[in-house]
Each structure stands twice: as C-alpha cells, then as structure tokens.
Design an enzyme around this catalytic site. Sequence first.
Site, short mmCIF file in Angstrom:
data_model
loop_
_atom_site.label_atom_id
_atom_site.label_comp_id
_atom_site.label_asym_id
_atom_site.label_seq_id
_atom_site.Cartn_x
_atom_site.Cartn_y
_atom_site.Cartn_z
N GLU A 85 70.29 51.06 26.87
CA GLU A 85 69.16 52.00 26.73
C GLU A 85 69.13 53.01 27.87
OE1 GLU A 85 65.36 50.19 25.80
OE2 GLU A 85 64.28 51.91 26.65
N LYS A 280 58.05 44.18 27.20
CA LYS A 280 59.38 44.67 26.78
C LYS A 280 59.98 45.52 27.90
CE LYS A 280 62.44 47.46 24.60
NZ LYS A 280 63.15 48.61 25.20
N ASP A 296 72.10 33.46 30.04
CA ASP A 296 71.74 33.43 28.62
C ASP A 296 70.42 34.18 28.41
OD1 ASP A 296 70.83 32.73 26.11
OD2 ASP A 296 71.45 30.65 26.24
N HIS A 393 62.45 59.87 29.51
CA HIS A 393 63.20 59.19 28.47
C HIS A 393 64.11 60.17 27.73
CE1 HIS A 393 63.26 55.26 26.66
NE2 HIS A 393 63.47 55.83 25.49
C1 MEV Z 1 60.81 51.29 26.63
O1 MEV Z 1 62.05 50.67 26.51
C2 MEV Z 1 59.89 50.46 27.51
C3 MEV Z 1 58.47 50.98 27.62
O2 MEV Z 1 57.87 51.16 26.34
C4 MEV Z 1 57.69 49.97 28.43
C5 MEV Z 1 56.19 50.22 28.52
O3 MEV Z 1 55.63 50.82 27.61
O4 MEV Z 1 55.61 49.76 29.51
C6 MEV Z 1 58.42 52.32 28.28
#
Ligand code: MEV
Length: 438
Positions: A85, A280, A296, A393
């Site tokens: 990513e 995430k 793992d 991003h």
């Molecule tokens: C994207 O891979 C991860 C985010 O969505 C985490 C978050 O929202 O804190 C940017």
Amino acid sequence: MTQNIKGFSKLSKEEKIDWIVNTYFHNPNEAKEVVLQYWNNNENIQKLHDEFIENTITNFYLPYGVAPNFVINGKDYTIPMAIEESSVVAAASKAAKFWGERGGFKATIIGTEKIGQVHFLFNGNKEKLKQFFNEIKTKFFSDTENFTKNMQKRGGGILDIELRDKTSELDNYFQLHATFNTKDSMGANFINTCLEQFAKTLENEAHHYDNFTEDEKNLQVIMSILSNYVPNCVVRAEVSCPVENMSDTASIDGKEFAEKFVNAIKIAEIEPYRAVTHNKGIMNGIDAVVLATGNDFRAVEAGVHAYASKNGQYSSLSHAKIENGIFTFWLDVPLALGTIGGLTSLHPLVKFSLEMLGKPSAEELMKIVAVTGLAQNFAAVRSLTTTGIQQGHMKMHIMNILNQHHATKEEKQQVLDYFKDTTISHSLVVDYLENLRK
Ligand code: MEV
C-alpha cells in the site's frame, strides 16, 4: 476443457503451469510469460520458495521498504516493511522523524505468556474429574520433558496447566488450559507438540483411573491446539510531549491539534465503525514488519482484533490523553512473535531484516512492531485531523496511476508538477495525462 484434475500435486512445476494456462487463459503463452517472469534467476532461492508451500508455480512479490530514524527506548532503528500500500512507509518515516525530535518512542513488555488448550468431553462426575486432574497434573510435565528440556534451558517452558469447566456453555465440555513461555520462538510447534502429548496423557491416565466409571474412562479429546488469542503477551508503545510541541508547522497550533487528536482517539474508542478503520491503520504498520521479519501475520491479526473486542465491543487499540499540559499517546497490543525458528533462519530477506534490526530478541521485536503500529496510527490520525487523508495518499498513489497508464518519465514529471498543489483524484490524473498526450 474440464477444470477438474486428479493428481495435480504429482505434476512437475512446468506441467502445472501448462495445465493452468491451457485451462484458464485465452492466450496461454502470454499467461505463461507472466508466471515465468517472476521466477528467480538464482536456482537456490527459487527452490527455497518452491518448497515453502505446495503447488508453487511462481513467486508473488511485495515491495520491501525501510523506515529509518525510529528511536525506541533510546536506540536507533531502521525498520523493514513488506507492504503493497502506497504511503504507509512514507507515513511511518514521517512519524518516526516527528517523534525522534520529541524524545522518541518508549516501549514496555507487559507480558509474554502464550496459551494452548486441549478441548475434551467428559460425561461424568465433575468432582472426580478435578480429583483425577490434580493427581495426574505432574504427569503432564514429566511426559513432555523430552520436548521441554531445550526450552527450559532457554528460560522458557510450560508455566501452568489448569482444568477448566466449560459445561455451562456446552454439555460435557472441559479444557486443559495451559500457559507457556516460548522465549525467542513464536512457539506454535512447541506448544502444539506439548498439547498433543497432554491429550495422550489425559486419555491414557483416564483409562487406568480406578475411580472412574467406564464412561468416565472414555473421556473424548476433541482437539489440541494453541490459541492465537494472547491477551497476556502484550507490549505497550508510547509517545509523549508537551502539547505546545505537538505542531511542526506554523499553520497548526500544538494545543489545538493535540485536543483534536485526543477526540479522534476517543471516537475510535466508542464507535466500532471508526475503530475498525483506526485499527486497520495500526495494522498497516504492524503487518508490514511482521511480514518482513518472517512472522505469521494471520495469527497476529486474529489475536489483535480479538483483543480489540475484549471488553465486549470492538474498540480502538490506541489511547490518548492530555494531563498537566502533556500529550500522551499509547498502544497496547498482543503480539506472539519469534526471532528464532520458523522462517527466520530460512528466508534470506527475513535474515536481512533481523540483522538490520540488530538481531533482536522476541521481546525487542514486539517493541519494534508495536512502535511501528503506533507511528502508523499517529501519522494516519494526524492527516485525518489536519489535511485529510487524500492529500498524502493520492500523492503516493499517483505513481500507481501513472504506471498503470504506462506514462513515460517526462509525462510522470509533468503530471507530478501539475498536481503538486491541486486536488488529486484518479480521473483527474488520467484526464490530465490524456490531454498531455493529445
Ligand atoms: C488506510 O490504509 C488506513 C487509514 O484509513 C487509517 C485510519 O483511518 O486511521 C488511513
């Protein structure tokens, strides 16, 4: 052509590829070319990868990046990250720099206990079962001496074995709930070997236990397996600084930013929809290091998300507060990791990662991984509460879009220059590129 095949695993690698490309592809030659171009020229490396799993036909690459300038408990690290990513490694590096200038990260081990269970059914007198368990408990330890000797030399081994009554949830269901310290190994094999022996001991001893009826003697082991839920194998990563130091740009006031940040964390603590995305972001950092160090990531993922729900509702793994003008941001995370055994001595890039990290112990690796998760979380929440996530991003993603459209070096430069200060979206980039090409 039929899409079923018998004896596929017996075919040679070439034959497997031929079957796949001839069965599923309009252009088998082109498909074969895709598969073959990822073979490694070094035969030994290729053989190693072929043998990691079954039916290997090629390799699936992930980029391996590094995030330098991490200061953890006063020590400098460059952290290896295997991840596809865009913007994750850049974000980690940025957060490392930010906190490096503010005293660095602190990390502390809260516990290192691993868990394994023998699940069994016993239809009989509970008191007799308890009595039986207490009488034979030492046998579980003596019957596993062969496997535990080496682990004990390294300071680990079986910590305890408990009999747990689960019959209120499932008829006749009991467990041997065992705890382990596996030192620098992740310990899955060690734990599972011990558990399978516990199961045998349990069954054998029950058969010969005079106080049991015939039914009781035939207690039934259902399965023996470690648990990837490790709520007592936890590490804390932490950063703190005076609120006024929370800004590194003139456009954001430190105190205001710190307060907004704390609120963003509180939202993730109480709102599961946000918590999942928030966590995430933490896992972007954690998984990348877990992968690069040959651990793992499925086990880690499963355990982490269970931990995030430990109070009955899925919640944020990280927390933040402001007290007496000091902003503190921390993360508690369960991590069962190893720096010996498994892939660690097999995969050349895993060895490379571990050497770059200074050959850490499992505890040190837990700290490094947790800190990367915290850094990633900091970077994400910082973007979200200031500029918005899309700016950074899409800047990173722009390269993927350009590559998808086979942009030349000159086109790339022109597009990058144009989008330096404007809103970026997939379609805007494609439109601009198409206009350039007209
Ligand atoms: C994207 O891979 C991860 C985010 O969505 C985490 C978050 O929202 O804190 C940017």
